[in-house]
Write an enzyme that holds these catalytic residues in place. Structure first.
Site, PDB file in Angstrom:
ATOM      1  N   ASP A  37       0.833  -1.204   0.000  1.00  0.00           N
ATOM      2  CA  ASP A  37       0.000   0.000   0.000  1.00  0.00           C
ATOM      3  C   ASP A  37       0.873   1.261   0.000  1.00  0.00           C
ATOM      4  OD1 ASP A  37      -1.553  -2.198   0.816  1.00  0.00           O
ATOM      5  OD2 ASP A  37      -2.934  -0.921   1.932  1.00  0.00           O
ATOM      6  N   ARG A  96     -14.112  -5.511   9.056  1.00  0.00           N
ATOM      7  CA  ARG A  96     -14.065  -4.473   8.020  1.00  0.00           C
ATOM      8  C   ARG A  96     -15.409  -4.331   7.302  1.00  0.00           C
ATOM      9  NH1 ARG A  96      -8.777  -3.060   6.124  1.00  0.00           N
ATOM     10  NH2 ARG A  96      -7.083  -4.389   6.862  1.00  0.00           N
ATOM     11  N   HIS A 112      -3.867  -8.532  -3.101  1.00  0.00           N
ATOM     12  CA  HIS A 112      -3.952  -7.436  -2.132  1.00  0.00           C
ATOM     13  C   HIS A 112      -4.418  -7.887  -0.758  1.00  0.00           C
ATOM     14  CE1 HIS A 112      -4.335  -3.424  -0.553  1.00  0.00           C
ATOM     15  NE2 HIS A 112      -5.560  -3.719  -0.143  1.00  0.00           N
ATOM     16  N   HIS A 114      -0.999   4.497  -0.643  1.00  0.00           N
ATOM     17  CA  HIS A 114      -2.002   5.438  -0.140  1.00  0.00           C
ATOM     18  C   HIS A 114      -1.622   6.900  -0.351  1.00  0.00           C
ATOM     19  CE1 HIS A 114      -5.054   2.819   1.424  1.00  0.00           C
ATOM     20  NE2 HIS A 114      -4.179   2.105   2.107  1.00  0.00           N
ATOM     21  N   HIS A 123      -2.546  -4.594   2.409  1.00  0.00           N
ATOM     22  CA  HIS A 123      -3.855  -4.346   3.015  1.00  0.00           C
ATOM     23  C   HIS A 123      -3.800  -3.937   4.486  1.00  0.00           C
ATOM     24  CE1 HIS A 123      -8.166  -4.419   3.003  1.00  0.00           C
ATOM     25  NE2 HIS A 123      -8.321  -5.567   3.656  1.00  0.00           N
ATOM     26  N   ASP A 140      -6.051   7.281  -1.872  1.00  0.00           N
ATOM     27  CA  ASP A 140      -6.698   7.644  -0.600  1.00  0.00           C
ATOM     28  C   ASP A 140      -5.667   7.948   0.494  1.00  0.00           C
ATOM     29  OD1 ASP A 140      -9.365   7.604  -1.383  1.00  0.00           O
ATOM     30  OD2 ASP A 140      -9.572   5.466  -1.012  1.00  0.00           O
TER      31      ASP A 140
END
Length: 678
Positions: free
Chosen positions: A93, A261, A203, A95, A288, A125
């Site tokens: 990740d 989640r 992922h 991000h 993840h 994100d």
């Protein structure tokens, strides 16, 4: 595709390929025409993004459109074999933390036959530079399709991006159309890679259905609405599990349980062993989850979690990490970790800005107005069709439905009524919209100037004209194919899509809007004076900006296609070995400064705006640039020899036309061609 030879109409390309995605030979032929950046521009992009520059909107659309077509032709699981003396690096990740990505490229280098990169999802994100990360990685994918692979993560999803920052970032830097184009690409990303036939890279994690095999994952459909039963025959749960699942935090846990989640599962080590043994695999690499050391092994060393966003969100204090495979490795054998606080280039807190609700609404209204301008004719046709009684009025429901249907843009249209519809646009009872009157208010306000993306289009046209010699009249005649003395919309669109691959991504409506910018008298045609005037005004604005010392915040990129190789560029080629060495040195010098040539000319050369400079002035200017950060190869004598090459009319002086025609071509020829063509 019928349209692909002429250029990229993104909506039509995606729809046509989605409908005919099983016609493999046709897709392969289309992929062969995809544009890619020159080698110079890839380096320019990496350096420019590192210096806070951004990708122009037209270039962003081109990257996203071409990458979408390329991803459509990839399988859902990509097989990678690391060659002898090669490496494969798996990045977790990111991000939106661009500095971590640039640090990895600085450490390991860019993709090549000996260096394959896998980006394991969640590129966007949280951080402020997700647009730049995706555009850079996608540009590298276009340049090196066999050595760059991108797996989809759970954050490559619009509903997540609305709440986690990426939509807001896209709206601040570009517009909603670009946000949609990102997702048109995301839905075609593969789900996994298989490295050396022994390690599965995905992922999230394992599907809860233990009958699922790697071959089943290979057969999972991709594309829009992929989680519907229609597309995946009831196996859409597999996708959520692959993107969202995690290994259970309790090392003694066995089996599966639902994840907190809200999607995916937590699975135990027994499930890991059963799956890997059944598939003949040694290990799994997934991402993840933010882990403190950047990488973490679980389930008896058969599951690796890798996370590459160091000091995640500026508060987590975690290391960033990547794992490395070598030739023949069944598992990753090397881990690279870094501490953000010890790297000056990425020290400091990651800050994600947020706009107020009203700011977001106003931005959406401005963007919606531009879409309406570009699609007025289609909207009028839609409203007249639904208004079967010819009342001139449609209900607010039909008004919003028409916008959604024609524009194909996901906006809360009914919430934008107050910003788009005035009281004068409503019928007497205020129950509907007088659509004819309403649409008349939306006009292209481009006379004397363009919106930002349209200014970028005019800039690229200006640069192409300058590089070909700067003769505006000749450029006009080349576009005016019927020699009528005026350029029609159709002639303009054909010229742009044939000669400027980075602009071929624009829709007909967008290109029509640009033509309207040139058409100062509103005649519907562009004459030579209007054409020349627009380009001269653009150049003048650019020169004014550069002479005031304003930094250019857009990365300069150049494109080429396999169908139009870069050797086709006409240039006055140095004939002797000495001239070639000088050309290489000068080309590298100007690439280093990464400025369009007319900015360089007026900033460093013809600072007094005399129109031309002497040989002495040229030599001094180049040496000043060389000292500031050039190659160090340019002596006084060699530069005077170069002056003789550049001075094509033999008057002992260099003017801008000679400068741009020769230097511009040298930069493109020397630093744009692949190594085997240089």
């Amino acid at each position: 595709l019928e349209s692909i030879g002429a250029g990229f109409g993104i909506g039509s390309i995606i729809r046509s390929l989605a409908d005919r995605r099983h016609a493999k030979e046709e897709r392969q032929a289309q992929t062969g025409t995809l544009p890619s950046l020159t080698i110079t521009s890839i380096d320019n992009l990496v350096n420019g993004l590192g210096n806070g520059e951004r990708v122009a909107q037209v270039d962003a659309l081109t990257i996203l459109g071409a990458a979408t077509v390329m991803f459509m032709d990839e399988p859902s699981v990509c097989d990678i074999t690391v060659p002898p003396n090669g490496k494969c690096i798996v990045v977790g990740d990111l991000h939106g933390q661009l500095d971590d990505l640039l640090h990895l490229f600085k450490t390991f280098g860019q993709p090549s036959e000996k260096l394959t990169w896998i980006f394991n999802g969640d590129l966007v994100d949280r951080g402020d530079h997700a647009c730049e990360i995706v555009l850079l990685i996608f540009a590298l994918k276009l340049k090196h399709p066999k050595f760059v692979f991108i797996n989809r993560g759970n954050h490559e999803e619009p509903h997540i991006n609305i709440y986690s920052g990426f939509e807001e970032e896209c709206m601040a830097k570009y517009d909603h159309r670009v946000f949609q184009m990102f997702h048109a690409a995301f839905v075609w990303l593969p789900y996994a890679c298989l490295v050396n036939g022994k390690t599965l890279v995905l992922h999230g994690g394992l599907p809860r259905d233990e009958t699922v095999s790697v071959n089943d994952i290979r057969n999972i459909a991709r594309g829009p609405d992929v989680c519907s039963e229609k597309h995946n025959m009831g196996n859409e749960e597999w996708i959520r599990d692959v993107l969202w699942s995690d290994p259970h935090h309790d090392p003694e846990f066995l089996g599966y349980e639902l994840s907190s989640r809200g999607a995916g599962v937590l699975w135990g080590k027994d499930a890991t062993h059963r799956f890997l043994d059944k598939e003949g695999l040694a290990a799994m690499v997934r991402s993840h989850q933010c882990v403190q050391n950047g990488v973490e092994a679980a389930h008896d060393g058969r599951v690796y979690t890798v996370f590459s966003a160091s000091n995640y969100c500026g508060t987590s204090g975690n290391l960033g990490a990547a794992v490395v495979f070598s030739h023949g490795d069944e598992k990753p054998t090397q881990v690279y970790q870094w501490d953000q606080s010890k790297l000056s280039s990425i020290a400091g807190q990651v800050i994600t800005s947020r706009q107020s609700r009203e700011q977001k609404r106003l931005a959406a209204v401005r963007q919606a107005a531009e879409y309406i301008v570009e699609n007025k004719t289609a909207l009028m046709e839609y409203y007249r069709k639904v208004d079967s009684a010819a009342t001139g009025v449609v209900s607010f429901f039909e008004w919003a439905k028409g916008l959604a249907t024609v524009l194909q843009v996901r906006l809360a249209w009914q919430k934008l009524v107050s910003g788009l519809v005035s009281a004068d646009d409503m019928d007497a009872s205020c129950d509907g919209v007088r659509y004819d009157r309403w649409l008349q208010r939306f006009t292209v306000e481009l006379k004397g100037g363009c919106k930002e993306w349209q200014e970028e289009v005019v800039g690229k046209i200006s640069a192409a004209v300058l590089q070909s010699g700067g003769d505006l009249v000749r450029a006009f005649k080349e576009i005016d194919t019927d020699a009528s003395g005026e350029i029609s919309n159709e002639e303009f669109k054909v010229a742009v899509r044939t000669r400027l691959p980075s602009l071929a991504v624009l829709s007909d409506a967008q290109l029509d809007a640009v033509v309207n910018a040139f058409d100062a008298d509103g005649s519907g045609q562009v004459d030579v004076h209007e054409f020349a005037d627009m380009l001269k005004r653009h150049i003048a604005r650019s020169i004014q900006k550069s002479t005031k010392g304003a930094d250019l915040d857009v990365v300069g990129l150049q494109w080429h296609t396999k169908a139009e190789p870069e050797q086709a560029i006409e240039c006055e080629t140095p004939k002797t070995g000495l001239e070639r060495v000088l050309a290489d040195a000068v080309a590298q010098l100007f690439f280093t400064h990464r400025r369009e040539l007319f900015h360089i000319w007026h900033t460093y050369f013809d600072v007094e705006k005399k129109g031309s400079i002497s040989a002495d002035e040229f030599v001094r200017s180049v040496q000043a640039l060389d000292t500031e950060g050039g190659t160090g190869m340019l002596s006084d004598g060699s530069l005077r020899r170069l002056v003789e090459v550049l001075d094509t009319n033999g008057d002992g002086r260099i003017d801008f036309m000679e400068f741009s025609r020769n230097i511009g071509s040298l930069v493109e020829r020397v630093h744009g061609n692949p190594p085997n063509q240089r």
